[in-house]
Scaffold this motif. Structure first.
Motif, PDB file in Angstrom:
ATOM      1  N   LYS A  51      -0.849   2.186  19.521  1.00  0.00           N
ATOM      2  CA  LYS A  51      -0.105   2.583  18.420  1.00  0.00           C
ATOM      3  C   LYS A  51       0.602   1.492  17.480  1.00  0.00           C
ATOM      4  O   LYS A  51       1.151   1.856  16.505  1.00  0.00           O
ATOM      5  CB  LYS A  51       1.046   3.731  18.763  1.00  0.00           C
ATOM      6  N   PHE A  52       0.490   0.204  17.936  1.00  0.00           N
ATOM      7  CA  PHE A  52       1.105  -0.965  17.312  1.00  0.00           C
ATOM      8  C   PHE A  52       0.293  -1.987  17.002  1.00  0.00           C
ATOM      9  O   PHE A  52      -0.454  -2.298  17.950  1.00  0.00           O
ATOM     10  CB  PHE A  52       2.326  -1.459  18.254  1.00  0.00           C
ATOM     11  N   MET A  53       0.212  -2.309  15.903  1.00  0.00           N
ATOM     12  CA  MET A  53      -0.725  -3.626  15.602  1.00  0.00           C
ATOM     13  C   MET A  53      -0.240  -4.375  14.463  1.00  0.00           C
ATOM     14  O   MET A  53       0.453  -3.980  13.743  1.00  0.00           O
ATOM     15  CB  MET A  53      -2.185  -2.859  15.030  1.00  0.00           C
ATOM     16  N   LEU A  54      -0.661  -5.742  14.505  1.00  0.00           N
ATOM     17  CA  LEU A  54      -0.474  -6.726  13.315  1.00  0.00           C
ATOM     18  C   LEU A  54      -1.529  -6.873  12.579  1.00  0.00           C
ATOM     19  O   LEU A  54      -2.633  -6.777  12.922  1.00  0.00           O
ATOM     20  CB  LEU A  54       0.185  -7.819  14.136  1.00  0.00           C
ATOM     21  N   ARG A  55      -1.358  -6.964  11.225  1.00  0.00           N
ATOM     22  CA  ARG A  55      -2.634  -7.109  10.157  1.00  0.00           C
ATOM     23  C   ARG A  55      -2.323  -8.379   9.172  1.00  0.00           C
ATOM     24  O   ARG A  55      -0.953  -8.636   8.950  1.00  0.00           O
ATOM     25  CB  ARG A  55      -2.419  -5.752   9.460  1.00  0.00           C
ATOM     26  N   ALA A  56      -3.102  -9.104   8.950  1.00  0.00           N
ATOM     27  CA  ALA A  56      -3.063 -10.311   7.942  1.00  0.00           C
ATOM     28  C   ALA A  56      -4.403 -10.291   7.155  1.00  0.00           C
ATOM     29  O   ALA A  56      -5.722 -10.038   7.647  1.00  0.00           O
ATOM     30  CB  ALA A  56      -3.241 -11.621   8.580  1.00  0.00           C
ATOM     31  N   GLY A  57      -4.257 -10.248   5.813  1.00  0.00           N
ATOM     32  CA  GLY A  57      -5.255 -10.162   4.828  1.00  0.00           C
ATOM     33  C   GLY A  57      -5.403 -11.463   3.921  1.00  0.00           C
ATOM     34  O   GLY A  57      -4.419 -12.263   3.891  1.00  0.00           O
ATOM     35  N   PHE A  58      -6.289 -11.475   3.076  1.00  0.00           N
ATOM     36  CA  PHE A  58      -6.530 -12.552   2.018  1.00  0.00           C
ATOM     37  C   PHE A  58      -7.395 -11.704   0.653  1.00  0.00           C
ATOM     38  O   PHE A  58      -8.426 -11.085   1.101  1.00  0.00           O
ATOM     39  CB  PHE A  58      -7.321 -13.490   2.676  1.00  0.00           C
ATOM     40  N   ALA A  59      -6.903 -12.301  -0.349  1.00  0.00           N
ATOM     41  CA  ALA A  59      -7.612 -11.921  -1.437  1.00  0.00           C
ATOM     42  C   ALA A  59      -7.239 -12.960  -2.548  1.00  0.00           C
ATOM     43  O   ALA A  59      -6.170 -13.591  -2.665  1.00  0.00           O
ATOM     44  CB  ALA A  59      -6.987 -10.545  -2.057  1.00  0.00           C
ATOM     45  N   SER A  60      -8.256 -13.073  -3.470  1.00  0.00           N
ATOM     46  CA  SER A  60      -8.257 -13.938  -4.549  1.00  0.00           C
ATOM     47  C   SER A  60      -8.972 -13.472  -5.642  1.00  0.00           C
ATOM     48  O   SER A  60     -10.377 -13.179  -5.519  1.00  0.00           O
ATOM     49  CB  SER A  60      -8.728 -15.536  -4.182  1.00  0.00           C
ATOM     50  N   TRP A  61      -8.653 -13.250  -6.855  1.00  0.00           N
ATOM     51  CA  TRP A  61      -9.301 -13.079  -7.982  1.00  0.00           C
ATOM     52  C   TRP A  61      -8.783 -13.480  -9.278  1.00  0.00           C
ATOM     53  O   TRP A  61      -7.680 -13.747  -9.392  1.00  0.00           O
ATOM     54  CB  TRP A  61      -9.200 -11.319  -8.123  1.00  0.00           C
ATOM     55  N   SER A  62      -9.628 -13.704 -10.292  1.00  0.00           N
ATOM     56  CA  SER A  62      -9.172 -14.031 -11.643  1.00  0.00           C
ATOM     57  C   SER A  62      -9.428 -13.211 -12.641  1.00  0.00           C
ATOM     58  O   SER A  62     -10.085 -11.986 -12.519  1.00  0.00           O
ATOM     59  CB  SER A  62      -9.948 -15.366 -11.937  1.00  0.00           C
ATOM     60  N   SER A  63      -8.788 -13.248 -13.855  1.00  0.00           N
ATOM     61  CA  SER A  63      -8.819 -12.392 -14.797  1.00  0.00           C
ATOM     62  C   SER A  63      -8.709 -13.196 -16.195  1.00  0.00           C
ATOM     63  O   SER A  63      -7.873 -13.990 -16.136  1.00  0.00           O
ATOM     64  CB  SER A  63      -7.751 -11.546 -15.019  1.00  0.00           C
ATOM     65  N   THR A  64      -9.610 -12.956 -17.153  1.00  0.00           N
ATOM     66  CA  THR A  64      -9.556 -13.741 -18.598  1.00  0.00           C
ATOM     67  C   THR A  64      -8.496 -12.963 -19.303  1.00  0.00           C
ATOM     68  O   THR A  64      -8.728 -11.774 -19.396  1.00  0.00           O
ATOM     69  CB  THR A  64     -11.017 -13.764 -19.044  1.00  0.00           C
ATOM     70  N   GLU A  65      -7.660 -13.843 -19.946  1.00  0.00           N
ATOM     71  CA  GLU A  65      -6.787 -13.218 -20.741  1.00  0.00           C
ATOM     72  C   GLU A  65      -7.037 -13.874 -22.331  1.00  0.00           C
ATOM     73  O   GLU A  65      -7.876 -14.519 -22.304  1.00  0.00           O
ATOM     74  CB  GLU A  65      -5.435 -13.468 -20.476  1.00  0.00           C
ATOM     75  N   LEU A  66      -6.255 -13.158 -23.558  1.00  0.00           N
ATOM     76  CA  LEU A  66      -6.841 -13.570 -24.485  1.00  0.00           C
ATOM     77  C   LEU A  66      -6.681 -15.176 -24.793  1.00  0.00           C
ATOM     78  O   LEU A  66      -7.525 -15.657 -25.365  1.00  0.00           O
ATOM     79  CB  LEU A  66      -5.660 -12.838 -25.647  1.00  0.00           C
ATOM     80  N   PHE A  67      -5.605 -15.715 -24.334  1.00  0.00           N
ATOM     81  CA  PHE A  67      -5.581 -17.187 -24.579  1.00  0.00           C
ATOM     82  C   PHE A  67      -5.576 -17.859 -23.316  1.00  0.00           C
ATOM     83  O   PHE A  67      -5.067 -19.221 -23.246  1.00  0.00           O
ATOM     84  CB  PHE A  67      -4.073 -17.552 -25.296  1.00  0.00           C
ATOM     85  N   GLY A  68      -6.379 -17.512 -22.011  1.00  0.00           N
ATOM     86  CA  GLY A  68      -6.235 -18.208 -20.945  1.00  0.00           C
ATOM     87  C   GLY A  68      -6.782 -17.342 -19.729  1.00  0.00           C
ATOM     88  O   GLY A  68      -7.422 -16.378 -19.831  1.00  0.00           O
TER      89      GLY A  68
END
Length: 169
Positions: A51-68
């Motif tokens: 009933k007890f656990m530790l969790r670690a994750g990873f994410a990375s994403w990009s988004s294009t905006e109007l000026f960058g």
């Protein structure tokens, strides 16, 4: 004093491992969409009891905006617990999301300067989890509240909902 501290740690350890004789899977990997890690995250989870656990994750994403362009990287780190018995359980958890947001302007007047901002929200999980005790398919779905601990452009408090699919072994 040392004896009291030793007894306290012994009690905590025995509580966590009190179900050690039960068979359960100790490892899980899953992909979470729109949950604690943001847009998505790839996660590893290690169970210390049924009933007890530790969790670690990873994410990375990009988004294009109007000026960058903006690139966000997150690392959700959580402690989760399960309520109930059988394959269908209620899951609750608490943790932090460590991360950064990098902005790269396009060089125009409106594009602004390049910047980097740290992200540090407190997050939680309240939801449903399907997992057999001997491993195999995992399915999770639930609410993921966020409380911003750092002064930034992100809202101080908000909710998201996420879903995960993965494998326990």
């Amino acid at each position: 004093m040392i004896k009291k501290n030793f007894l306290l740690w012994l009690f905590i350890f025995s509580f966590i491992t009190s179900n050690a004789q039960e068979e359960y899977v100790k490892n899980a990997v899953y992909l979470e969409l729109a949950g604690n890690g943001g847009l998505y995250s790839v996660n590893y989870e290690r169970a210390f009891s049924p009933k007890f656990m530790l969790r670690a994750g990873f994410a990375s994403w990009s988004s294009t905006e109007l000026f960058g362009e903006s690139t966000i990287t997150t690392i959700p780190v959580m402690v989760n617990t399960l309520f109930g018995t059988g394959n269908h359980r209620i899951e609750g958890g608490l943790g932090l999301v460590l991360g950064t947001e990098k902005y790269k302007g396009d060089g125009s007047f409106f594009g602004g300067d390049n910047s980097k901002d740290n992200i540090l929200p407190l997050t939680g999980t309240a939801g449903y989890r399907y997992q057999k005790s001997f491993g195999g398919l995992i399915f999770r779905a639930g609410l993921t509240p966020f409380l911003n601990l750092k002064d930034s452009e992100y809202p101080d408090f908000n909710f998201s909902a996420g879903a995960s699919v993965g494998y326990a072994f």
